[in-house]
Every structure is written in structure tokens, then in C-alpha cells.
Design an enzyme around this catalytic site. Sequence first.
Site, mmCIF file in Angstrom:
data_model
loop_
_atom_site.group_PDB
_atom_site.id
_atom_site.type_symbol
_atom_site.label_atom_id
_atom_site.label_comp_id
_atom_site.label_asym_id
_atom_site.label_seq_id
_atom_site.Cartn_x
_atom_site.Cartn_y
_atom_site.Cartn_z
ATOM 1 N N SER A 294 0.844 -1.199 0.000
ATOM 2 C CA SER A 294 0.000 0.000 0.000
ATOM 3 C C SER A 294 0.877 1.246 0.000
ATOM 4 O O SER A 294 1.973 1.237 0.580
ATOM 5 C CB SER A 294 -0.868 -0.015 1.267
ATOM 6 O OG SER A 294 -1.307 1.289 1.578
ATOM 7 N N GLN B 87 0.159 -0.923 -4.898
ATOM 8 C CA GLN B 87 -1.009 -0.053 -5.001
ATOM 9 C C GLN B 87 -0.542 1.375 -5.210
ATOM 10 O O GLN B 87 0.472 1.796 -4.659
ATOM 11 C CB GLN B 87 -1.849 -0.123 -3.717
ATOM 12 C CG GLN B 87 -3.102 0.751 -3.818
ATOM 13 C CD GLN B 87 -4.057 0.567 -2.659
ATOM 14 O OE1 GLN B 87 -3.656 0.658 -1.498
ATOM 15 N NE2 GLN B 87 -5.316 0.326 -2.954
ATOM 16 N N ARG C 68 -14.266 6.682 11.594
ATOM 17 C CA ARG C 68 -14.401 5.372 12.239
ATOM 18 C C ARG C 68 -14.567 5.650 13.728
ATOM 19 O O ARG C 68 -13.637 6.130 14.375
ATOM 20 C CB ARG C 68 -13.177 4.496 11.934
ATOM 21 C CG ARG C 68 -13.148 4.061 10.467
ATOM 22 C CD ARG C 68 -12.297 2.834 10.230
ATOM 23 N NE ARG C 68 -10.891 3.149 10.317
ATOM 24 C CZ ARG C 68 -10.126 3.478 9.263
ATOM 25 N NH1 ARG C 68 -10.630 3.511 8.051
ATOM 26 N NH2 ARG C 68 -8.859 3.743 9.432
ATOM 27 N N LYS D 87 -9.267 -1.020 -7.765
ATOM 28 C CA LYS D 87 -9.830 -1.527 -6.502
ATOM 29 C C LYS D 87 -10.975 -0.642 -6.031
ATOM 30 O O LYS D 87 -10.893 0.578 -6.122
ATOM 31 C CB LYS D 87 -8.735 -1.580 -5.430
ATOM 32 C CG LYS D 87 -9.205 -2.180 -4.103
ATOM 33 C CD LYS D 87 -8.030 -2.502 -3.193
ATOM 34 C CE LYS D 87 -8.473 -3.189 -1.915
ATOM 35 N NZ LYS D 87 -8.841 -2.250 -0.857
ATOM 36 N N HIS E 215 -13.486 -1.950 0.903
ATOM 37 C CA HIS E 215 -12.441 -1.545 1.851
ATOM 38 C C HIS E 215 -12.649 -2.248 3.200
ATOM 39 O O HIS E 215 -12.345 -1.699 4.255
ATOM 40 C CB HIS E 215 -12.474 -0.018 2.035
ATOM 41 C CG HIS E 215 -11.126 0.626 2.101
ATOM 42 N ND1 HIS E 215 -10.566 1.301 1.048
ATOM 43 C CD2 HIS E 215 -10.217 0.712 3.103
ATOM 44 C CE1 HIS E 215 -9.388 1.788 1.406
ATOM 45 N NE2 HIS E 215 -9.152 1.430 2.649
ATOM 46 N N ARG F 169 -14.473 -0.286 5.872
ATOM 47 C CA ARG F 169 -13.774 0.801 6.571
ATOM 48 C C ARG F 169 -14.052 2.169 5.968
ATOM 49 O O ARG F 169 -13.644 3.183 6.513
ATOM 50 C CB ARG F 169 -12.261 0.556 6.548
ATOM 51 C CG ARG F 169 -11.854 -0.688 7.286
ATOM 52 C CD ARG F 169 -10.413 -1.064 6.979
ATOM 53 N NE ARG F 169 -9.426 -0.211 7.605
ATOM 54 C CZ ARG F 169 -9.017 -0.315 8.854
ATOM 55 N NH1 ARG F 169 -9.544 -1.247 9.632
ATOM 56 N NH2 ARG F 169 -8.092 0.481 9.343
HETATM 57 C C1 LIG Z 1 -5.472 -1.962 8.794
HETATM 58 C C2 LIG Z 1 -6.016 -1.857 7.404
HETATM 59 C C3 LIG Z 1 -5.433 -0.971 6.515
HETATM 60 C C4 LIG Z 1 -5.920 -0.874 5.212
HETATM 61 N N1 LIG Z 1 -5.291 -0.047 4.329
HETATM 62 C C5 LIG Z 1 -5.691 -0.022 3.032
HETATM 63 C C6 LIG Z 1 -4.941 0.690 2.052
HETATM 64 O O1 LIG Z 1 -3.913 1.268 2.337
HETATM 65 N N2 LIG Z 1 -5.408 0.677 0.779
HETATM 66 C C7 LIG Z 1 -6.567 0.011 0.423
HETATM 67 O O2 LIG Z 1 -6.976 0.052 -0.747
HETATM 68 N N3 LIG Z 1 -7.264 -0.705 1.328
HETATM 69 C C8 LIG Z 1 -6.842 -0.749 2.613
HETATM 70 N N4 LIG Z 1 -7.499 -1.537 3.503
HETATM 71 C C9 LIG Z 1 -8.615 -2.386 3.029
HETATM 72 C C10 LIG Z 1 -8.059 -3.708 2.518
HETATM 73 O O3 LIG Z 1 -7.299 -3.551 1.349
HETATM 74 C C11 LIG Z 1 -9.170 -4.703 2.185
HETATM 75 O O4 LIG Z 1 -10.015 -4.148 1.211
HETATM 76 C C12 LIG Z 1 -10.002 -5.131 3.401
HETATM 77 O O5 LIG Z 1 -9.175 -5.298 4.528
HETATM 78 C C13 LIG Z 1 -10.702 -6.451 3.060
HETATM 79 O O6 LIG Z 1 -11.519 -6.876 4.085
HETATM 80 P P1 LIG Z 1 -11.043 -7.968 5.192
HETATM 81 O O7 LIG Z 1 -10.141 -7.229 6.116
HETATM 82 O O8 LIG Z 1 -12.331 -8.369 5.804
HETATM 83 O O9 LIG Z 1 -10.332 -9.081 4.465
HETATM 84 C C14 LIG Z 1 -7.030 -1.646 4.802
HETATM 85 C C15 LIG Z 1 -7.599 -2.556 5.708
HETATM 86 C C16 LIG Z 1 -7.089 -2.681 6.987
HETATM 87 C C17 LIG Z 1 -7.696 -3.684 7.917
#
Ligand SMILES: Cc1cc2nc3c(=O)[nH]c(=O)nc-3n(C[C@H](O)[C@H](O)[C@H](O)COP(=O)(O)O)c2cc1C
Length: 388
Positions: free
Chosen positions: A107, A128, A165, A251, A275, A278
Site C-alpha cells: 500500500s 497499489q 471510524r 480496486k 475496503h 472501513r
Molecule cells: C489496517 C487496514 C489498513 C488498510 N489499508 C488499506 C490501504 O492502504 N489501501 C486500500 O486500498 N485498502 C486498505 N485496507 C482495506 C483492505 O485492502 C481490504 O479491502 C479489506 O481489509 C478487506 O476486508 P477484510 O479485512 O475483511 O479481508 C485496509 C484494511 C485494513 C484492515
Amino acid sequence: MRDIHSIDDLRRRAKRRLPAMVYDFIEGGALDELTLRRNREALEAQLLPQRVLVDTSQRHATASILGTRLDLPLVVSPMGLLTVCHPDADVAIARAAATAGSVFTHSPWSGCSLEEVTDAAPGRVWAQIAFWNDASETERHIDRAAALGIDTLVVAGDVAVSSKRDRDLRHGTGMPPNPPLRDVIDTALHPGWVLRWLLGRRITWGSYRIDGRPIRMGEMDAWMDRNSNQAATWGDVARLRSRWKGNLVIKGVMTQADARLAVEHGADGVFVSNHGGRQFDGQLATIEALPSVVDAVDGRAAVIMDGGIRRGSDIAKALSLGADVVAAGRPFALGLAAGAQPGVEKAFELLRDELLTVMGFLGVVRIDGLPDSLCASHDAREGIEVAP
Ligand SMILES: Cc1cc2nc3c(=O)[nH]c(=O)nc-3n(C[C@H](O)[C@H](O)[C@H](O)COP(=O)(O)O)c2cc1C
């Protein structure tokens, strides 16, 4: 790792080891966490059809995506700031992914730099990118990825705005953090985490620089205020497409309209993702959005899906509904917090073994034999083809 039998066991161990503010940063979601929960609930509602008396003695779960062969149809979603879980962070996850025959997605907000992770897991890293206000910053990142031999770029499509959040707000989690006294005390009661943090790598963004050094936590909010770009459009994707010769994945695709736009703009892959709940709370679960995206893509691009994958059966469900591979975030972040690189390897091992077991119940020996028509109210009278 002997007493770890599921991703949920990893989660429980991570919860014990992390200060509450860090655990909630990983596990939490936007606002009321409706979408966070829905990702799981919608996966749980999908049912798989058991088949019997099929020779499944030679099962394997190999897959391939965008020219990369995988030992299982699972890659690591991009995650920023994982140094809060463990100082080895992205390097440990990238190594574990390479060991498991998977791919790690770096990331732009990762604690370790793109160079560090490609060194740790050559040929097993995707990068990414985000569209920053200063386009030259994005272009430098693209050129770095190319120079490092990375073959796949994943565009962060859903970060133009950031959601609140509530868990983070309550803990004062920010960049810099401003925790209330109870969180300061709670953190002090996790001396292992404090020690690792003091002795190991500080919480930084490894890929961007201020005065030649990685950006520190206290500087992140200000950097984002200057650089985050709410005006990015498909025009930026078109410009990126003409600069980047490798695979391009978008994405955050959750609708047919965006799936078609991605394909029209030359994407080689669409990444169905909310995401992990999130960002935009109150939208569909990814497993609900997946079939219509698959329909719109119509074989013109690879389809990846993440969100709520916690069991091997979840992987089978997503592949049955048309994903080429799935991705996961939190299972690996929790594995990292629970046990560094071996914890992440454990997460891969659990998901692979569970997938192979469920394939046995489904009567299939390869992932391309998985049923292609399951739904929440699966009608068991309908025959589903079994792999020869
Ligand atoms: C701690 C954390 C940081 C994340 N940072 C990014 C990021 O930098 N870029 C992004 O596209 N998604 C980010 N995400 C989302 C993840 O890429 C992903 O879409 C998501 O975690 C998938 O769901 P899951 O955690 O249930 O597997 C983040 C998720 C978490 C938990």
C-alpha cells in the site's frame, strides 16, 4: 501457533497482544459498521452443495491471476500502517505470502517501502498507487514500481474521501494520536507491544519522504491534507494506462457501471472491494456485489474480491460466484499481530487447508471445478456439475 485452529483464534490472540486502540484500528469499520458486518453475514448466508462418492484424492488449489501462478486462490489486500501490529510489518507478510505461493499487495500507506518488500519477496509483490494532488508524486511511484520489476498496479479507487471510524475517534487514534488517559494506561499494560515498538521500526510511511526520511506519524495528517485528491477521475486512469505497461487493477469496484468503465479504460482486473467496511458504510457486501460485476466484466478482465474472507469455504463461495481469486486483509494483519511472520504463515495454512477440505465435500479436485451456481437459497434438486 499450536493452539491456533482458525482465523478467529488468531484474532483472539492478536486482541490480547495489542493495545485496544491498535486492535480497534485493525478490526473496526466505518460509522455503524453495517457494511463491515454485512460482508460476513452475506458470506455466511451463502450455502455450498455437498456431493458424495467422487474421487477427490488428488485435490489441489492452484490458481493463476494476471500471469502469476498461485498455490492457492488468495492474495493479500493492500493495508497501510501495519507497523502498528508488528515492526516487521509488510516485510513479514510479503515473505509469508511468497512462502505460501501467494502475492502481497504493497500500500502507498505501508510502513515498509516498496523496495524493502520487493527485496523480501521478489516476483511476489503488487503495488497499489493513489492519485495524489501532485501528479508527479504518483508518477514517481509508478516508475519506481516499474524499475523494481513489479508487474501489477492496483489503483486505490475508493480513497478520495475518508470515513469516520467511531472506534478510532473514541481512542483518539489519529496521525498524530491523541489518546485519552484510559488508552495510555491500556497501552502501558501491553509492555510487549511497547517494547517491540520502541526497539523496532517506528510507525512511518516507508514509501514517501520528508527531508529524505520516511514520513513520521505526527506528519501524516498534514501530508494527507496537502496530497489527497478528491478530484481524481477515470481520466487519471486513462493517463496511467498510457504510462504503465503492466497489469492494471482498479480496486473498489462495487457496481456494474464502474466495472464497465474499468474495462473500457483498459483495466486488466477489477477488484470488488468495499475496503473491508472501513470506508462507505451502508453499501452492499462484496459477495452480494460480485455476481453483477462478474456479469458486467464478461470475461474481459480478471475479477478479485475481498471483504470478510475468514474460512476456506468463503474462498470457495466467492470463486463459485465468479471471482478468479479472492484477497484478504485483516486475517493477515491479525496473524502478524498474533505471531509475526509465522502468524501470517498460519493464516495462509488455515485458509488453504480449509479450502482443500471444502473442495473434498464439494466433490472437486481443482478450483475450476467449483460449482458455478450457488445462492443463499440453493436448490439442492438442481444438479451441479462435478469435475471429471
Ligand atoms: C489496517 C487496514 C489498513 C488498510 N489499508 C488499506 C490501504 O492502504 N489501501 C486500500 O486500498 N485498502 C486498505 N485496507 C482495506 C483492505 O485492502 C481490504 O479491502 C479489506 O481489509 C478487506 O476486508 P477484510 O479485512 O475483511 O479481508 C485496509 C484494511 C485494513 C484492515
